[in-house]
Design a protein around this motif. Sequence first.
Motif, short mmCIF file in Angstrom:
data_model
loop_
_atom_site.label_atom_id
_atom_site.label_comp_id
_atom_site.label_asym_id
_atom_site.label_seq_id
_atom_site.Cartn_x
_atom_site.Cartn_y
_atom_site.Cartn_z
N GLY A 172 35.03 49.54 53.53
CA GLY A 172 35.68 50.19 54.66
C GLY A 172 36.98 50.82 54.22
O GLY A 172 37.11 51.24 53.08
N ASN A 173 37.98 50.86 55.11
CA ASN A 173 39.21 51.53 54.72
C ASN A 173 40.29 50.58 54.18
O ASN A 173 41.38 51.00 53.87
CB ASN A 173 39.76 52.41 55.85
CG ASN A 173 39.57 51.76 57.19
OD1 ASN A 173 39.36 50.55 57.26
ND2 ASN A 173 39.64 52.53 58.26
N GLU A 174 39.96 49.30 54.09
CA GLU A 174 40.92 48.39 53.48
C GLU A 174 40.71 48.32 51.98
O GLU A 174 39.58 48.28 51.51
CB GLU A 174 40.72 46.98 54.03
CG GLU A 174 41.55 46.72 55.25
CD GLU A 174 41.45 45.27 55.69
OE1 GLU A 174 41.52 44.37 54.83
OE2 GLU A 174 41.29 45.06 56.89
N THR A 175 41.81 48.29 51.25
CA THR A 175 41.71 48.13 49.80
C THR A 175 42.72 47.08 49.36
O THR A 175 43.87 47.12 49.79
CB THR A 175 42.02 49.46 49.08
OG1 THR A 175 41.20 50.48 49.61
CG2 THR A 175 41.75 49.34 47.59
N VAL A 176 42.27 46.15 48.57
CA VAL A 176 43.21 45.19 47.98
C VAL A 176 43.54 45.70 46.59
O VAL A 176 42.65 45.84 45.75
CB VAL A 176 42.61 43.77 47.92
CG1 VAL A 176 43.56 42.82 47.19
CG2 VAL A 176 42.32 43.26 49.32
N TYR A 177 44.81 46.03 46.38
CA TYR A 177 45.23 46.50 45.07
C TYR A 177 45.81 45.36 44.27
O TYR A 177 46.61 44.57 44.80
CB TYR A 177 46.29 47.61 45.21
CG TYR A 177 45.67 48.95 45.44
CD1 TYR A 177 45.12 49.66 44.38
CD2 TYR A 177 45.60 49.48 46.72
CE1 TYR A 177 44.52 50.89 44.59
CE2 TYR A 177 45.00 50.71 46.94
CZ TYR A 177 44.46 51.40 45.87
OH TYR A 177 43.86 52.61 46.08
N LEU A 178 45.39 45.27 43.03
CA LEU A 178 45.93 44.26 42.14
C LEU A 178 46.67 44.97 41.02
O LEU A 178 46.14 45.88 40.40
CB LEU A 178 44.80 43.43 41.52
CG LEU A 178 44.06 42.48 42.45
CD1 LEU A 178 42.93 41.80 41.70
CD2 LEU A 178 45.01 41.44 43.01
N VAL A 179 47.90 44.53 40.79
CA VAL A 179 48.68 45.06 39.69
C VAL A 179 48.81 43.93 38.67
O VAL A 179 49.15 42.81 39.03
CB VAL A 179 50.08 45.50 40.15
CG1 VAL A 179 50.84 46.16 39.00
CG2 VAL A 179 49.98 46.44 41.34
N ARG A 180 48.48 44.23 37.42
CA ARG A 180 48.43 43.19 36.42
C ARG A 180 49.16 43.65 35.17
O ARG A 180 49.25 44.84 34.90
CB ARG A 180 46.95 42.92 36.10
CG ARG A 180 46.65 41.55 35.59
CD ARG A 180 45.20 41.34 35.27
NE ARG A 180 44.36 41.24 36.44
CZ ARG A 180 43.59 42.20 36.91
NH1 ARG A 180 43.52 43.35 36.32
NH2 ARG A 180 42.88 42.01 37.97
N ASP A 181 49.67 42.68 34.38
CA ASP A 181 50.20 43.00 33.06
C ASP A 181 49.07 42.80 32.06
O ASP A 181 48.52 41.71 31.94
CB ASP A 181 51.39 42.09 32.72
CG ASP A 181 51.80 42.25 31.26
OD1 ASP A 181 51.69 43.37 30.74
OD2 ASP A 181 52.23 41.24 30.65
N VAL A 182 48.72 43.87 31.34
CA VAL A 182 47.57 43.80 30.44
C VAL A 182 47.83 42.86 29.25
O VAL A 182 46.91 42.24 28.73
CB VAL A 182 47.21 45.22 29.92
CG1 VAL A 182 46.07 45.18 28.93
CG2 VAL A 182 46.85 46.13 31.08
N LEU A 183 49.10 42.73 28.84
CA LEU A 183 49.39 41.91 27.65
C LEU A 183 49.35 40.41 27.94
O LEU A 183 48.89 39.64 27.12
CB LEU A 183 50.75 42.31 27.06
CG LEU A 183 50.82 43.76 26.56
CD1 LEU A 183 52.24 44.14 26.19
CD2 LEU A 183 49.90 43.96 25.37
N THR A 184 49.81 40.00 29.10
CA THR A 184 49.77 38.56 29.41
C THR A 184 48.64 38.22 30.39
O THR A 184 48.34 37.05 30.61
CB THR A 184 51.10 38.09 30.06
OG1 THR A 184 51.32 38.88 31.23
CG2 THR A 184 52.26 38.23 29.09
#
Length: 352
Positions: A171-183
């Motif tokens: 639907g129109n909800e999105t859960v965005y995840l921001v991550r550090d690729v190194l850790t």
Amino acid sequence: MRRPKVYPLATHKRICRSEFTSCLSCGTRLRRYATLSERPIITLAGPIRLTHTGYRCPNPDCPTAQGSYRSAAADALALPGFTFGLDILVLVGHLRLAQHHTLDEAHQALQSCLAPFDQTISRREISYLFDAYTTLVRATHEVADDTAWQEQVRRNGGLIISIDGIQPDKGNETVYLVRDVLTGRVLAAENVRLSDTETIKRLLAPVVALELPVLGAVSDAQESLCQAIAALWPNIPHQLCQFHYLREASRPIYELDRGLRKQIRKEIQQPIRATRDQLERQAAARAESEPEEAEQLAVLSDYALAVQTALNLDGQQPFRYASLAVDDALSDVAASLNELEKRGAREAGAVR
Ligand SMILES: [Zn+2]
């Protein structure tokens, strides 16, 4: 008598490598140094066997030679230590918080999502995943207070940010995840209704507030993400995640293929089920009086089962197409039946 091959439900293998190929500190070509994890992950698209390969800078004089380049795509599949994927975790959070499902209702919904793949999930697991979801959305506060982790980030030379969006119910909800690729650490997670550049910038604000150096970013090619990253960190390299990129590019043909598979199933599934039921009933009825004939009927029923399981073969984006897999499997069954018929004719001839 030779039995036909019954196709098991496919577990897809996926090998994930660092999205970056050269060191962001010194530019040396990265080298593979370890398998970071090798494990099964159950996602809403079926089970995956993940191999996550770690890369490292081989230059001994590089200040960040000890750092590990993880694959953002691998970390996007599931949280460390979890067998159920992030898409399932986010769906559980969505069902409980946005749809106000009880634990039992969420459990039932997830069971029916996983049933086509022959997978189950326990009620306890749902409650565990929900706890993990609520912890995840508090991630922003936790990283701000974690000085040991910040120290590690400084030793790595900074953060490599990855962003991906998961839509729990398309639907129109999105859960965005921001991550550090190194850790591999989750820096922020937020449920948003808009995915425009301003929203993404707001989502990234707590990461900016950490005041840690940012070395690079990884994402799919979504335009608002590219614009937000370019606005906040104008000079960093932005690597597109090839898996997501290819998946988006192949979507139209993949959808066509799914439609075709659906059509094949629709035409064959009912008649083959009826045939198999009939064969099994007749085999059971003759088990005592005509055991040889019953045995032959049982073999034919196995063929029907082979056709049934072949119809369940699935594709996987970007380039594995379901209808081709189904066609291959059905051709195998047909070849085996032909062989059987020829041999039957030869044996009948020999008897005469
Ligand atoms: Zn280096």
